[in-house]
Design an enzyme around this catalytic site. Structure first.
Site, PDB file in Angstrom:
ATOM      1  N   SER A   1       0.875  -1.174   0.000  1.00 22.31           N
ATOM      2  CA  SER A   1       0.000   0.000   0.000  1.00 22.31           C
ATOM      3  C   SER A   1       0.908   1.217   0.000  1.00 22.31           C
ATOM      4  O   SER A   1       2.107   1.109   0.303  1.00 22.31           O
ATOM      5  CB  SER A   1      -0.841  -0.027   1.283  1.00 22.31           C
ATOM      6  OG  SER A   1      -1.443   1.236   1.508  1.00 22.31           O
TER       7      SER A   1
ATOM      8  N   TYR B   1      -1.462  -1.363  10.289  1.00 21.98           N
ATOM      9  CA  TYR B   1      -1.501  -1.666   8.848  1.00 21.98           C
ATOM     10  C   TYR B   1      -0.199  -1.208   8.187  1.00 21.98           C
ATOM     11  O   TYR B   1       0.433  -1.944   7.433  1.00 21.98           O
ATOM     12  CB  TYR B   1      -2.706  -0.941   8.255  1.00 21.98           C
ATOM     13  CG  TYR B   1      -2.939  -1.116   6.777  1.00 21.98           C
ATOM     14  CD1 TYR B   1      -3.412  -2.321   6.267  1.00 21.98           C
ATOM     15  CD2 TYR B   1      -2.723  -0.060   5.887  1.00 21.98           C
ATOM     16  CE1 TYR B   1      -3.667  -2.470   4.898  1.00 21.98           C
ATOM     17  CE2 TYR B   1      -2.976  -0.201   4.529  1.00 21.98           C
ATOM     18  CZ  TYR B   1      -3.448  -1.412   4.040  1.00 21.98           C
ATOM     19  OH  TYR B   1      -3.706  -1.552   2.693  1.00 21.98           O
TER      20      TYR B   1
ATOM     21  N   LYS C   1       2.601  -3.418   6.259  1.00 25.49           N
ATOM     22  CA  LYS C   1       2.898  -3.220   4.834  1.00 25.49           C
ATOM     23  C   LYS C   1       4.368  -2.832   4.612  1.00 25.49           C
ATOM     24  O   LYS C   1       4.964  -3.217   3.603  1.00 25.49           O
ATOM     25  CB  LYS C   1       1.945  -2.193   4.227  1.00 25.49           C
ATOM     26  CG  LYS C   1       0.473  -2.635   4.189  1.00 25.49           C
ATOM     27  CD  LYS C   1       0.222  -3.908   3.395  1.00 25.49           C
ATOM     28  CE  LYS C   1      -1.259  -4.104   3.062  1.00 25.49           C
ATOM     29  NZ  LYS C   1      -1.517  -5.392   2.385  1.00 25.49           N
TER      30      LYS C   1
HETATM   31  N1  LIG Z   1      -8.788  -0.632  -1.294  1.00 29.26           N
HETATM   32  C1  LIG Z   1      -7.791   0.178  -1.016  1.00 29.26           C
HETATM   33  O1  LIG Z   1      -7.937   1.416  -0.990  1.00 29.26           O
HETATM   34  C2  LIG Z   1      -6.410  -0.403  -0.780  1.00 29.26           C
HETATM   35  C3  LIG Z   1      -5.315   0.466  -0.853  1.00 29.26           C
HETATM   36  C4  LIG Z   1      -4.028  -0.050  -0.688  1.00 29.26           C
HETATM   37  C5  LIG Z   1      -3.846  -1.403  -0.490  1.00 29.26           C
HETATM   38  N2  LIG Z   1      -4.921  -2.235  -0.421  1.00 29.26           N
HETATM   39  C6  LIG Z   1      -4.652  -3.671  -0.239  1.00 29.26           C
HETATM   40  O2  LIG Z   1      -5.315  -4.432  -1.257  1.00 29.26           O
HETATM   41  C7  LIG Z   1      -5.623  -5.739  -0.743  1.00 29.26           C
HETATM   42  C8  LIG Z   1      -7.095  -6.084  -0.850  1.00 29.26           C
HETATM   43  O3  LIG Z   1      -7.801  -4.977  -1.006  1.00 29.26           O
HETATM   44  P1  LIG Z   1      -9.112  -4.796  -1.907  1.00 29.26           P
HETATM   45  O4  LIG Z   1      -9.447  -3.389  -1.676  1.00 29.26           O
HETATM   46  O5  LIG Z   1      -8.894  -5.335  -3.270  1.00 29.26           O
HETATM   47  O6  LIG Z   1     -10.103  -5.752  -1.100  1.00 29.26           O
HETATM   48  P2  LIG Z   1     -11.668  -5.974  -1.064  1.00 29.26           P
HETATM   49  O7  LIG Z   1     -12.189  -5.346   0.161  1.00 29.26           O
HETATM   50  O8  LIG Z   1     -12.292  -5.638  -2.370  1.00 29.26           O
HETATM   51  O9  LIG Z   1     -11.689  -7.580  -0.932  1.00 29.26           O
HETATM   52  C9  LIG Z   1     -11.011  -8.266   0.060  1.00 29.26           C
HETATM   53  C10 LIG Z   1     -11.214  -9.751  -0.199  1.00 29.26           C
HETATM   54  O10 LIG Z   1     -10.429 -10.460   0.746  1.00 29.26           O
HETATM   55  C11 LIG Z   1     -11.160 -11.590   1.162  1.00 29.26           C
HETATM   56  N3  LIG Z   1     -10.683 -12.015   2.475  1.00 29.26           N
HETATM   57  C12 LIG Z   1     -10.797 -11.343   3.640  1.00 29.26           C
HETATM   58  N4  LIG Z   1     -10.298 -12.073   4.654  1.00 29.26           N
HETATM   59  C13 LIG Z   1      -9.839 -13.237   4.106  1.00 29.26           C
HETATM   60  C14 LIG Z   1      -9.245 -14.397   4.651  1.00 29.26           C
HETATM   61  N5  LIG Z   1      -9.030 -14.528   5.967  1.00 29.26           N
HETATM   62  N6  LIG Z   1      -8.893 -15.412   3.820  1.00 29.26           N
HETATM   63  C15 LIG Z   1      -9.145 -15.299   2.487  1.00 29.26           C
HETATM   64  N7  LIG Z   1      -9.731 -14.219   1.910  1.00 29.26           N
HETATM   65  C16 LIG Z   1     -10.076 -13.199   2.720  1.00 29.26           C
HETATM   66  C17 LIG Z   1     -12.582 -11.091   1.232  1.00 29.26           C
HETATM   67  O11 LIG Z   1     -13.518 -12.156   1.221  1.00 29.26           O
HETATM   68  C18 LIG Z   1     -12.664 -10.201   0.001  1.00 29.26           C
HETATM   69  O12 LIG Z   1     -13.125 -10.900  -1.137  1.00 29.26           O
HETATM   70  C19 LIG Z   1      -5.146  -5.757   0.676  1.00 29.26           C
HETATM   71  O13 LIG Z   1      -3.847  -6.291   0.725  1.00 29.26           O
HETATM   72  C20 LIG Z   1      -5.139  -4.279   1.042  1.00 29.26           C
HETATM   73  O14 LIG Z   1      -4.286  -4.013   2.121  1.00 29.26           O
HETATM   74  C21 LIG Z   1      -6.208  -1.765  -0.545  1.00 29.26           C
END
Ligand SMILES: NC(=O)c1ccc[n+]([C@@H]2O[C@H](COP(=O)([O-])OP(=O)(O)OC[C@H]3O[C@@H](n4cnc5c(N)ncnc54)[C@H](O)[C@@H]3O)[C@@H](O)[C@H]2O)c1
Length: 264
Positions: free
Chosen positions: A146, A159, A163
């Site tokens: 991130s 977090y 990261k």
């Molecule tokens: N959305 C943002 O703004 C953002 C920004 C920077 C980094 N990220 C990173 O991106 C990644 C995911 O984000 P996203 O926004 O695509 O997610 P999202 O919220 O769209 O989806 C998360 C998915 O993870 C699955 N999940 C949750 N817990 C789980 C577990 N214990 N085992 C297996 N699956 C599990 C959920 O079922 C869901 O389908 C993470 O690593 C997050 O830190 C997100």
């Protein structure tokens, strides 16, 4: 139908947390570039939906539903991919968790969940994947960190710590495995329009906090980025595709910000 002009023709890979958001966008994009993808997610219905979308466009994918907090499962998905598709070329360790807001009230269970999903699980999956990639002559590991892995996060210190750890691990592995033709990179999304963004903008003390409407908060938070908007999941997936494909054949150990200029 794939051809050798597809950027991931004949490749097999795993994408964790691909039942939603960037992981789903990545699974669909990678499959459209010829990859066969193991779609891993705790939410089986969501993972099924991703696979259905891929198959509807003629791509190949398989569901694996399970909890990546579980060490054995985090490792076993590697064997599952090989069993199903006969080989392994890449792993996109995309799973993560927002962790608790603040630090002073943190509980052991909150801390464990955040560290399990951001760091521990991705370490175990990678540990299981390395010997398989080595045996196959090389491959790719991609982590999702991130912008909070590149700079401190005022509202999400746990977090951010996790990261930063992901980036440290990836850079170390990149050096350790470069000579084995295994590239290891990190993608660092800024605010991206997924369900997880809704968790981040709810954190108390956010600049410009608005009561009530979560979508207003999302828009307001996103407008703080230099581009004035959040990323769409496919914009992150396209950068991930570059890192995993041979287009990035001399790129390893990189933490690529895809953040509309937020950390510029
Ligand atoms: N959305 C943002 O703004 C953002 C920004 C920077 C980094 N990220 C990173 O991106 C990644 C995911 O984000 P996203 O926004 O695509 O997610 P999202 O919220 O769209 O989806 C998360 C998915 O993870 C699955 N999940 C949750 N817990 C789980 C577990 N214990 N085992 C297996 N699956 C599990 C959920 O079922 C869901 O389908 C993470 O690593 C997050 O830190 C997100």
């Amino acid at each position: 139908m794939t051809s050798l002009t597809h950027r991931l023709a004949n490749k097999v890979g795993i994408i964790t947390a691909s039942g939603s958001g960037m992981g789903r966008a990545g699974a669909i994009l990678f499959a459209s570039e010829g990859a066969r993808v193991l779609v891993v997610d705790a939410n089986k219905d969501a993972a099924d939906k991703t696979v259905e979308m891929i198959r509807a466009s003629g791509g190949q994918a398989q569901v694996s539903a399970g909890d990546l907090c579980d060490e054995a499962y985090s490792r076993d998905i590697v064997e599952e991919a090989v069993k199903h598709f006969g080989r392994l070329d890449f792993v996109w360790n995309h799973v993560g968790h927002p962790g608790p807001a603040g630090l002073e009230e943190v509980s052991t269970s909150d801390l464990d969940l955040a560290l399990n999903l951001n760091l521990r699980s991705v370490l175990f999956t990678t540990a299981a994947a390395l010997p398989v990639l080595r045996k196959g002559g090389g491959g790719n590991i991609l982590f999702t960190a991130s912008t909070s892995g590149l700079e401190g996060s005022k509202y999400s210190p746990v977090y951010s710590a996790a990261k930063f750890g992901v980036i440290g691990m990836a850079r170390s592995l990149a050096k350790a495995h470069a000579a084995e033709n295994i590239r290891v990179n990190v993608i660092c999304p800024g605010a991206t329009n997924t369900p997880m963004l809704r968790t981040f903008v709810r954190r108390p003390g956010q600049e410009g906090d608005l009561p009530g409407d979560i979508e207003k908060l999302v828009t307001q938070r996103s407008s703080l980025s230099p581009m004035g908007r959040a990323a769409e999941p496919v914009e992150i997936a396209r950068a991930a595709l570059f890192l995993v494909s041979d287009d990035a054949s001399y790129v390893t150990g990189v933490a690529l910000a895809v953040d509309g200029g937020a950390t510029a």
